[in-house]
Design a protein around this motif. Structure first.
Motif, PDB file in Angstrom:
ATOM      1  N   LEU A  36       0.815  -1.223   0.000  1.00  0.00           N
ATOM      2  CA  LEU A  36       0.000   0.000   0.000  1.00  0.00           C
ATOM      3  C   LEU A  36       0.846   1.268   0.000  1.00  0.00           C
ATOM      4  O   LEU A  36       0.459   2.281  -0.590  1.00  0.00           O
ATOM      5  CB  LEU A  36      -0.896  -0.010   1.253  1.00  0.00           C
ATOM      6  CG  LEU A  36      -1.723   1.233   1.502  1.00  0.00           C
ATOM      7  CD1 LEU A  36      -2.957   1.232   0.610  1.00  0.00           C
ATOM      8  CD2 LEU A  36      -2.155   1.312   2.968  1.00  0.00           C
ATOM      9  N   GLY A  37       1.988   1.245   0.663  1.00  0.00           N
ATOM     10  CA  GLY A  37       2.810   2.461   0.780  1.00  0.00           C
ATOM     11  C   GLY A  37       2.042   3.534   1.529  1.00  0.00           C
ATOM     12  O   GLY A  37       1.381   3.256   2.530  1.00  0.00           O
ATOM     13  N   GLU A  38       2.097   4.760   1.023  1.00  0.00           N
ATOM     14  CA  GLU A  38       1.464   5.888   1.721  1.00  0.00           C
ATOM     15  C   GLU A  38       0.133   6.278   1.093  1.00  0.00           C
ATOM     16  O   GLU A  38      -0.372   7.368   1.335  1.00  0.00           O
ATOM     17  CB  GLU A  38       2.419   7.090   1.723  1.00  0.00           C
ATOM     18  CG  GLU A  38       3.629   6.895   2.610  1.00  0.00           C
ATOM     19  CD  GLU A  38       3.250   6.555   4.058  1.00  0.00           C
ATOM     20  OE1 GLU A  38       2.376   7.233   4.622  1.00  0.00           O
ATOM     21  OE2 GLU A  38       3.829   5.596   4.603  1.00  0.00           O
ATOM     22  N   LEU A  39      -0.446   5.387   0.279  1.00  0.00           N
ATOM     23  CA  LEU A  39      -1.697   5.769  -0.398  1.00  0.00           C
ATOM     24  C   LEU A  39      -2.779   6.146   0.608  1.00  0.00           C
ATOM     25  O   LEU A  39      -3.502   7.127   0.427  1.00  0.00           O
ATOM     26  CB  LEU A  39      -2.173   4.607  -1.293  1.00  0.00           C
ATOM     27  CG  LEU A  39      -3.458   4.863  -2.079  1.00  0.00           C
ATOM     28  CD1 LEU A  39      -3.269   6.020  -3.063  1.00  0.00           C
ATOM     29  CD2 LEU A  39      -3.894   3.604  -2.833  1.00  0.00           C
ATOM     30  N   GLU A  40      -2.944   5.370   1.659  1.00  0.00           N
ATOM     31  CA  GLU A  40      -3.921   5.676   2.711  1.00  0.00           C
ATOM     32  C   GLU A  40      -3.204   5.516   4.055  1.00  0.00           C
ATOM     33  O   GLU A  40      -3.206   4.430   4.641  1.00  0.00           O
ATOM     34  CB  GLU A  40      -5.127   4.729   2.614  1.00  0.00           C
ATOM     35  CG  GLU A  40      -6.077   5.037   1.486  1.00  0.00           C
ATOM     36  CD  GLU A  40      -6.824   6.368   1.669  1.00  0.00           C
ATOM     37  OE1 GLU A  40      -6.964   6.846   2.813  1.00  0.00           O
ATOM     38  OE2 GLU A  40      -7.252   6.941   0.648  1.00  0.00           O
ATOM     39  N   PRO A  41      -2.578   6.588   4.560  1.00  0.00           N
ATOM     40  CA  PRO A  41      -1.747   6.466   5.772  1.00  0.00           C
ATOM     41  C   PRO A  41      -2.499   5.883   6.960  1.00  0.00           C
ATOM     42  O   PRO A  41      -1.900   5.190   7.783  1.00  0.00           O
ATOM     43  CB  PRO A  41      -1.310   7.906   6.040  1.00  0.00           C
ATOM     44  CG  PRO A  41      -1.405   8.586   4.715  1.00  0.00           C
ATOM     45  CD  PRO A  41      -2.525   7.928   3.981  1.00  0.00           C
ATOM     46  N   VAL A  42      -3.799   6.102   7.035  1.00  0.00           N
ATOM     47  CA  VAL A  42      -4.538   5.555   8.173  1.00  0.00           C
ATOM     48  C   VAL A  42      -4.469   4.025   8.170  1.00  0.00           C
ATOM     49  O   VAL A  42      -4.416   3.389   9.239  1.00  0.00           O
ATOM     50  CB  VAL A  42      -6.002   6.088   8.175  1.00  0.00           C
ATOM     51  CG1 VAL A  42      -6.804   5.530   7.022  1.00  0.00           C
ATOM     52  CG2 VAL A  42      -6.699   5.779   9.474  1.00  0.00           C
ATOM     53  N   LEU A  43      -4.392   3.434   6.991  1.00  0.00           N
ATOM     54  CA  LEU A  43      -4.294   1.964   6.903  1.00  0.00           C
ATOM     55  C   LEU A  43      -2.861   1.500   7.175  1.00  0.00           C
ATOM     56  O   LEU A  43      -2.655   0.461   7.809  1.00  0.00           O
ATOM     57  CB  LEU A  43      -4.740   1.471   5.523  1.00  0.00           C
ATOM     58  CG  LEU A  43      -6.206   1.729   5.154  1.00  0.00           C
ATOM     59  CD1 LEU A  43      -6.534   1.105   3.802  1.00  0.00           C
ATOM     60  CD2 LEU A  43      -7.135   1.165   6.224  1.00  0.00           C
ATOM     61  N   SER A  44      -1.870   2.269   6.710  1.00  0.00           N
ATOM     62  CA  SER A  44      -0.479   1.833   6.968  1.00  0.00           C
ATOM     63  C   SER A  44      -0.139   1.908   8.448  1.00  0.00           C
ATOM     64  O   SER A  44       0.675   1.127   8.934  1.00  0.00           O
ATOM     65  CB  SER A  44       0.556   2.601   6.152  1.00  0.00           C
ATOM     66  OG  SER A  44       0.007   3.583   5.368  1.00  0.00           O
ATOM     67  N   ARG A  45      -0.760   2.849   9.162  1.00  0.00           N
ATOM     68  CA  ARG A  45      -0.426   2.979  10.593  1.00  0.00           C
ATOM     69  C   ARG A  45      -0.850   1.745  11.394  1.00  0.00           C
ATOM     70  O   ARG A  45      -0.295   1.433  12.426  1.00  0.00           O
ATOM     71  CB  ARG A  45      -1.127   4.214  11.175  1.00  0.00           C
ATOM     72  CG  ARG A  45      -0.300   5.480  11.024  1.00  0.00           C
ATOM     73  CD  ARG A  45      -0.777   6.551  11.984  1.00  0.00           C
ATOM     74  NE  ARG A  45      -2.102   7.065  11.669  1.00  0.00           N
ATOM     75  CZ  ARG A  45      -2.340   8.004  10.764  1.00  0.00           C
ATOM     76  NH1 ARG A  45      -1.350   8.535  10.073  1.00  0.00           N
ATOM     77  NH2 ARG A  45      -3.568   8.402  10.539  1.00  0.00           N
ATOM     78  N   MET A  46      -1.880   1.050  10.899  1.00  0.00           N
ATOM     79  CA  MET A  46      -2.442  -0.078  11.667  1.00  0.00           C
ATOM     80  C   MET A  46      -1.739  -1.395  11.374  1.00  0.00           C
ATOM     81  O   MET A  46      -2.185  -2.446  11.826  1.00  0.00           O
ATOM     82  CB  MET A  46      -3.914  -0.273  11.316  1.00  0.00           C
ATOM     83  CG  MET A  46      -4.766   0.955  11.525  1.00  0.00           C
ATOM     84  SD  MET A  46      -6.514   0.608  11.330  1.00  0.00           S
ATOM     85  CE  MET A  46      -6.656  -0.157   9.746  1.00  0.00           C
ATOM     86  N   SER A  47      -0.682  -1.371  10.579  1.00  0.00           N
ATOM     87  CA  SER A  47      -0.144  -2.649  10.103  1.00  0.00           C
ATOM     88  C   SER A  47       1.348  -2.507   9.823  1.00  0.00           C
ATOM     89  O   SER A  47       1.866  -1.396   9.792  1.00  0.00           O
ATOM     90  CB  SER A  47      -0.871  -3.044   8.815  1.00  0.00           C
ATOM     91  OG  SER A  47      -0.741  -2.002   7.870  1.00  0.00           O
ATOM     92  N   MET A  48       2.006  -3.649   9.589  1.00  0.00           N
ATOM     93  CA  MET A  48       3.449  -3.597   9.305  1.00  0.00           C
ATOM     94  C   MET A  48       3.799  -4.602   8.199  1.00  0.00           C
ATOM     95  O   MET A  48       3.594  -5.812   8.366  1.00  0.00           O
ATOM     96  CB  MET A  48       4.242  -3.953  10.565  1.00  0.00           C
ATOM     97  CG  MET A  48       5.725  -3.985  10.289  1.00  0.00           C
ATOM     98  SD  MET A  48       6.719  -3.861  11.755  1.00  0.00           S
ATOM     99  CE  MET A  48       6.218  -5.277  12.639  1.00  0.00           C
ATOM    100  N   PRO A  49       4.342  -4.118   7.060  1.00  0.00           N
ATOM    101  CA  PRO A  49       4.784  -5.057   6.028  1.00  0.00           C
ATOM    102  C   PRO A  49       5.950  -5.908   6.551  1.00  0.00           C
ATOM    103  O   PRO A  49       6.831  -5.408   7.239  1.00  0.00           O
ATOM    104  CB  PRO A  49       5.262  -4.144   4.886  1.00  0.00           C
ATOM    105  CG  PRO A  49       4.659  -2.811   5.164  1.00  0.00           C
ATOM    106  CD  PRO A  49       4.537  -2.711   6.662  1.00  0.00           C
ATOM    107  N   CYS A  50       5.925  -7.178   6.213  1.00  0.00           N
ATOM    108  CA  CYS A  50       7.000  -8.103   6.605  1.00  0.00           C
ATOM    109  C   CYS A  50       7.377  -8.937   5.385  1.00  0.00           C
ATOM    110  O   CYS A  50       6.498  -9.320   4.612  1.00  0.00           O
ATOM    111  CB  CYS A  50       6.516  -9.079   7.678  1.00  0.00           C
ATOM    112  SG  CYS A  50       6.088  -8.273   9.206  1.00  0.00           S
TER     113      CYS A  50
END
Ligand SMILES: Cc1cc2nc3c(=O)[nH]c(=O)nc-3n(C[C@H](O)[C@H](O)[C@H](O)COP(=O)(O)OP(=O)(O)OC[C@H]3O[C@@H](n4cnc5c(N)ncnc54)[C@H](O)[C@@H]3O)c2cc1C
Length: 427
Positions: A241-255
């Motif tokens: 996702l990258g920074e497309l929807e920061p609210v979603l990136s804040r809740m998760s962590m790519p591994c």
């Protein structure tokens, strides 16, 4: 690697022919705009196109470029956390609908493969393997739990000879065999689903990165050279996702997790996994492996928190593979690749709405093959006005990772080290 090349995997090397789709140019209208052509986006697209909606999918790279085209290809039921976790943390009432859906994703895959004649080497049979007595007890509990949830047919073996007739490794003290698990060529499943969607009138644009989603009565999805005005938008970008929807990136962590594929092994392959079932162990940081249709051993494991691409994949995975199958010796490795899955703090998927007409699903935490197919169907249901089953997931709480952007990676890695140590010590 070019943005339009699949990861250099054995899957990309044996992919079925698939057209290079054009990038979006100009402005178009659709009922549904899906962002991301992995299993989540394609499964949602198929469900909605089957119901008569005009579906447009925008993919920044190629169909199946993300985790969906490079995963272990293992059909694993339930969720990354099993239903007993949901019961104990969120209560029996909330767990009930989730339990009723925990085997549905695999059915959807089988139905789609049959209905759309998808050539993806689909085979039945999965094994969960335990390395210690404590882990064997965990398998016994899993068997009892799944049987309580209406899933018969599981067999537990703790006799070494019986284990070796299924998976020829001395590493395991017990295995749980599930004939309704299975495995397949992941990229070919994604490519087949894309073709199925197009056969239903859907349109897929590749090399089309979404840059911005404009909220409104009819949201507008913007790309570098075009835009889609839609009644509904589905964000299905997961770990990419990258920074497309920061609210979603804040809740998760790519591994990241890494996979290698040996050279074709011929008859030796059948001696390694005589059942031809896929296998994963039940450690916190787990190994997963299976035979491909061309008789390679496809072996995955390892987790890189924060998803940096490791330089020496073979040196990460080979020692694990050798421990499981010392009889393999110095086998040649033809392919090594890495892919990103999305971890959530609870390890349950995060599903919901960013506004009344923008939906998302992400964060299967490494066990997403079946859930992504299930949620695609549920996204279809909720957009058609039947929100009950979708809401059963959407109502689960979402938590930000402790430590924010800066410290979430080291903090999570430390937690994982602790669980890994417990697994190694067998406590
Ligand atoms: C190496 C590996 C092994 C795994 N093995 C298994 C397994 O054996 N069994 C199992 O159950 N699960 C497994 N998983 C997890 C499973 O593969 C994933 O949960 C699942 O594929 C996620 O599908 P998805 O569609 O949500 O995301 P993805 O398949 O990652 O698709 C997201 C797509 O969104 C696109 N995208 C992102 N941003 C944009 C944008 N701005 N504009 C346009 N497009 C965008 C990406 O290019 C990508 O194609 C594995 C994962 C990995 C990485």
């Amino acid at each position: 690697m070019s943005a339009l090349a699949h990861a250099p995997s054995s899957y990309a090397a044996t992919a079925n022919r698939s057209p290079l789709r054009p990038a979006l140019q100009g402005a178009i209208d659709a009922d549904i705009c899906v962002i991301g052509a992995g299993y989540t986006g394609l499964s949602a697209g198929i469900s909605l196109a089957e119901a008569g909606f005009k579906v447009v999918v925008l993919e920044q790279s190629r169909v199946g470029w993300g985790a969906s085209g490079r995963n272990g290809g293992q059909i694993v039921h339930s969720y990354s956390r099993d239903i007993d976790f949901v019961e104990s943390h969120y209560g029996a009432e909330r767990a009930k609908p989730l339990a009723s859906m925990m085997f549905e994703g695999a059915q959807i895959i089988r139905e789609r493969v049959a209905k759309y004649q998808i050539q993806c080497d689909l085979k039945s049979g999965g094994v969960y393997a335990a390395m210690t007595g404590r882990k064997v007890r965990a398998l016994e509990e899993q068997k009892a739990l799944w049987e309580r949830c209406g899933h018969p047919g599981l067999t537990l073996h703790d006799n070494p000879d019986a284990i070796r007739t299924v998976v020829n490794s001395g590493r395991y003290q017990g295995i749980l065999v599930d004939p309704t698990g299975g495995h397949f060529h992941p990229l070919n499943l994604a490519l087949g689903e894309a073709a199925a969607l197009e056969s239903l009138g859907g349109t897929i644009f590749e090399n089309t990165a979404v840059t911005h989603i404009e909220r409104g009565e009819r949201p507008v999805v913007h790309t570098a050279q075009g835009q889609v005005r839609a009644r509904y938008v589905i964000v299905a970008c997961n770990a990419y996702l990258g920074e497309l929807e920061p609210v979603l990136s804040r809740m998760s962590m790519p591994c990241g997790t890494q996979v290698i594929a040996t050279a074709p092994l011929g008859a030796v392959a059948d001696c390694l996994i005589p059942s031809d079932y896929c296998v994963e162990d039940n450690n916190f940081l787990l190994d997963y492996f299976r035979l491909s249709a061309d008789k390679r051993l496809v072996y995955g494991g390892g987790v890189v928190y924060g998803a940096r691409d490791p330089a020496h994949i073979e040196s990460i995975i080979m020692p694990k593979m050798r421990k499981t199958f010392p009889q393999l010796g110095n086998v040649k490795i033809d392919y090594a690749w890495t892919g990103n899955f999305l971890l959530t703090l609870s390890r349950m998927p995060e599903v919901g709405q960013l506004s009344k007409n923008i939906y998302y699903s992400q964060g299967c935490s490494g066990h997403g093959v079946t859930f992504t197919h299930l949620i695609g169907r549920l996204l279809g249901e909720t957009i058609r006005g039947q929100a009950e089953r979708f809401n059963a997931f959407a109502s689960l709480p979402h938590y930000p990772f402790p430590g924010g952007r800066t410290f979430r990676v080291p903090l999570t890695a430390m937690g994982a080290l602790w669980y890994n140590l417990r697994d190694r010590l067998g406590v």
